[in-house]
Write an enzyme that holds these catalytic residues in place. Structure first.
Site, PDB file in Angstrom:
ATOM      1  N   HIS A  85      21.363  -8.150   1.586  1.00 57.22           N
ATOM      2  CA  HIS A  85      21.930  -8.718   3.045  1.00 57.22           C
ATOM      3  C   HIS A  85      22.152  -7.312   4.056  1.00 57.22           C
ATOM      4  O   HIS A  85      21.568  -7.605   5.266  1.00 57.22           O
ATOM      5  CB  HIS A  85      23.013  -9.573   3.000  1.00 57.22           C
ATOM      6  N   TYR A  95      27.121 -16.242   8.451  1.00 59.45           N
ATOM      7  CA  TYR A  95      27.718 -16.994   7.463  1.00 59.45           C
ATOM      8  C   TYR A  95      28.215 -18.398   7.865  1.00 59.45           C
ATOM      9  O   TYR A  95      28.009 -19.406   6.919  1.00 59.45           O
ATOM     10  CB  TYR A  95      28.848 -16.374   6.655  1.00 59.45           C
ATOM     11  N   GLU A 137      30.124  -6.215   2.185  1.00 62.42           N
ATOM     12  CA  GLU A 137      28.794  -5.677   3.444  1.00 62.42           C
ATOM     13  C   GLU A 137      29.393  -4.783   4.576  1.00 62.42           C
ATOM     14  O   GLU A 137      28.722  -3.825   5.017  1.00 62.42           O
ATOM     15  CB  GLU A 137      28.276  -6.865   4.015  1.00 62.42           C
ATOM     16  N   TYR A 190      15.825   1.206  -2.081  1.00 63.10           N
ATOM     17  CA  TYR A 190      14.881   0.712  -1.180  1.00 63.10           C
ATOM     18  C   TYR A 190      15.224   0.860   0.315  1.00 63.10           C
ATOM     19  O   TYR A 190      16.518   1.033   0.568  1.00 63.10           O
ATOM     20  CB  TYR A 190      14.122  -0.505  -1.372  1.00 63.10           C
ATOM     21  N   TYR A 207      10.895  -2.184   0.454  1.00 66.41           N
ATOM     22  CA  TYR A 207      10.085  -1.145  -0.102  1.00 66.41           C
ATOM     23  C   TYR A 207      10.522   0.002  -0.712  1.00 66.41           C
ATOM     24  O   TYR A 207      11.538   0.862  -0.136  1.00 66.41           O
ATOM     25  CB  TYR A 207       8.998  -0.504   0.732  1.00 66.41           C
ATOM     26  N   SER A 208      10.453   0.269  -1.966  1.00 62.98           N
ATOM     27  CA  SER A 208      11.049   1.275  -2.799  1.00 62.98           C
ATOM     28  C   SER A 208      11.001   2.568  -2.317  1.00 62.98           C
ATOM     29  O   SER A 208       9.716   2.819  -1.969  1.00 62.98           O
ATOM     30  CB  SER A 208      10.988   1.134  -4.397  1.00 62.98           C
ATOM     31  N   GLY A 278       2.248  -1.581 -13.007  1.00 66.01           N
ATOM     32  CA  GLY A 278       1.688  -1.941 -11.401  1.00 66.01           C
ATOM     33  C   GLY A 278       2.458  -0.884 -10.324  1.00 66.01           C
ATOM     34  O   GLY A 278       2.971   0.196 -10.667  1.00 66.01           O
ATOM     35  N   GLY A 280       5.193  -1.523  -9.739  1.00 66.39           N
ATOM     36  CA  GLY A 280       6.806  -1.162 -10.107  1.00 66.39           C
ATOM     37  C   GLY A 280       6.963   0.304 -10.321  1.00 66.39           C
ATOM     38  O   GLY A 280       8.509   0.619 -10.591  1.00 66.39           O
ATOM     39  N   PRO A 283      10.005   2.836  -7.541  1.00 66.87           N
ATOM     40  CA  PRO A 283      11.274   3.229  -7.710  1.00 66.87           C
ATOM     41  C   PRO A 283      11.540   4.291  -8.910  1.00 66.87           C
ATOM     42  O   PRO A 283      12.250   5.097  -9.065  1.00 66.87           O
ATOM     43  CB  PRO A 283      12.251   1.842  -7.777  1.00 66.87           C
TER      44      PRO A 283
END
Length: 407
Positions: A85, A95, A137, A190, A207-208, A278, A280, A283
């Site tokens: 979030h 919310y 948050e 990310y 995006y990492s 791939g 992955g 990170p």
């Protein structure tokens, strides 16, 4: 705290919600986007069209209902949601919008089963969960604001380098203005990129960060998704980055987030096992570089799978690290090693990554495991480690989709 009556009522609805879960969440999203279109940019349209978001929310609602009398077991899920979030800049004022449409959807889908008692119980339960999430948050937003070089919201960073890592993956180096700094991040986290769309709105993707912390830039390494069907997430934004963005352009970036990270401050007790397939690898590359820098004595096993050597990102970088660090063992696995004449070399093999390969590199089966990649790869590793009896505290993964898909 929730009342005992509310807990009992919510738990009693769990079987019904499990049966009607995806019908309910499909209705919920359609209703919310119709009445409050301003929240649409927070959601990935490809995941919506493919039904992934609906499935993930249905699973989350059922998990909340089933465990509402023991919410400690949902602690990791709460942290994942809160980090996600904040990455999208969702605020407390959003919310009530979600709550209103969720309760209305329960009423409209369950019909006579949605009695006043049931709706009151779910209103209380939703309010309680919202309070937990908003509080967490707020803490994350505060941490971002107080960090050296930190910020809240979106900030323009300049593309200072654009490097092709493979035939499908390109890295973008993002730096602030001269004299400014970037806040540190945890390896594995990310950032969020926001770009305009053709209809005048914006779209966002996570995006990492693929480089180690402490650099004067953030690096993201983006796979270009070439398809346009509902099942190709990130197609618009990845194409925008590859085709439109050049060195010298600015991109809107939100601060680093994510609960999947390697804590390099914790003294290691076991070997570190880093597994990727791939894109992955992104990170995992950050974790690898950070671990080698902070603890040059720790045994590290790095395994990466992809189609073949020509499609492999960061191979030269990983080979260089292996040459300089005797504590690092690497292995590459190619699912189509003969494509385009690719040859299998020492430290590489054909096929898919599985626990048999991991065991050949780590016979004792004991380690801290971090893995990221497409669903079949993730599911295979997850179930293989569970079959080994690896404790959950030693299993860490990043999965972009409903986690029940791994079950």
């Amino acid at each position: 705290m929730l009342s005992e009556h509310t807990i009992a009522t919510v738990k009693a609805t769990a079987p019904i919600l499990e049966q009607e879960g995806e019908t309910l969440t499909r209705h919920f999203y359609q209703r919310m986007f119709t009445h409050n279109p301003e929240v649409t940019p927070f959601f990935n349209p490809a995941n919506q069209q493919a039904g992934l978001q609906q499935k993930a929310l249905a699973g989350a609602i059922c998990a909340y209902a089933a465990n509402i009398d023991n919410l400690e077991v949902l602690g990791n899920a709460v942290e994942l949601i809160a980090q996600k979030h904040v990455s999208l800049q969702i605020q407390a004022q959003h919310y009530p919008i979600v709550g209103r449409h969720l309760l209305a959807s329960i009423s409209e889908i369950l019909g006579e089963g949605a009695t006043g008692e049931v709706l009151d119980a779910w209103a209380e339960a939703y309010g309680y969960l919202a309070h937990i999430l908003v509080g967490r948050e707020a803490q994350i937003y505060s941490e971002h604001a107080q960090a050296a070089g930190g910020w809240v919201g979106f900030r323009a960073l300049n593309v200072v380098r654009k490097v092709e890592e493979s035939e499908a993956i390109t890295s973008f180096y993002l730096a602030p203005e001269v004299g400014q700094r970037l806040p540190d991040f945890k390896p594995g986290q990310y950032i969020t990129v926001r770009v305009p769309t053709a209809n005048g709105n914006t779209t966002m993707r996570n995006y990492s960060l693929s480089d180690k912390p402490g650099q004067p830039w953030y690096r993201i390494s983006v796979k270009r998704e070439t398809g346009t069907s509902a099942g190709t997430p990130d197609g618009y934004l990845s194409t925008f980055l590859h085709s439109t963005v050049s060195v010298g352009d600015n991109l809107e970036i939100a601060p680093p987030c994510g609960e999947f990270f390697l804590d390099v401050r914790t003294p290691p007790q076991r070997p570190l096992v880093l597994l990727s397939a791939g894109v992955g690898i992104t990170p995992i590359m950050s974790m690898l570089a950070s671990a080698l820098e902070t603890d040059p004595q720790r045994q590290i096993v790095f395994v990466h799978g992809c189609l073949n050597e020509s499609s492999q990102a960061f191979k030269e970088a990983v080979d260089d690290l292996a040459a300089r660090h005797p504590n690092l063992t690497t292995h590459y696995r190619y699912s189509d090693p003969n494509a385009q004449g690719a040859m299998l070399r020492s430290g590489a093999s054909g096929g898919l990554i599985d626990v048999d390969l991991i065991e050949s590199l780590l016979p004792e089966r004991d380690g801290d495991f971090y893995f990221c990649g497409p669903q079949p790869f993730m599911a295979g590793i997850y179930h293989g480690l569970r079959a080994w009896g690896v404790p959950p505290a030693q299993v860490h993964f990043e999965f972009f989709g409903p986690k029940q898909a791994l079950q």
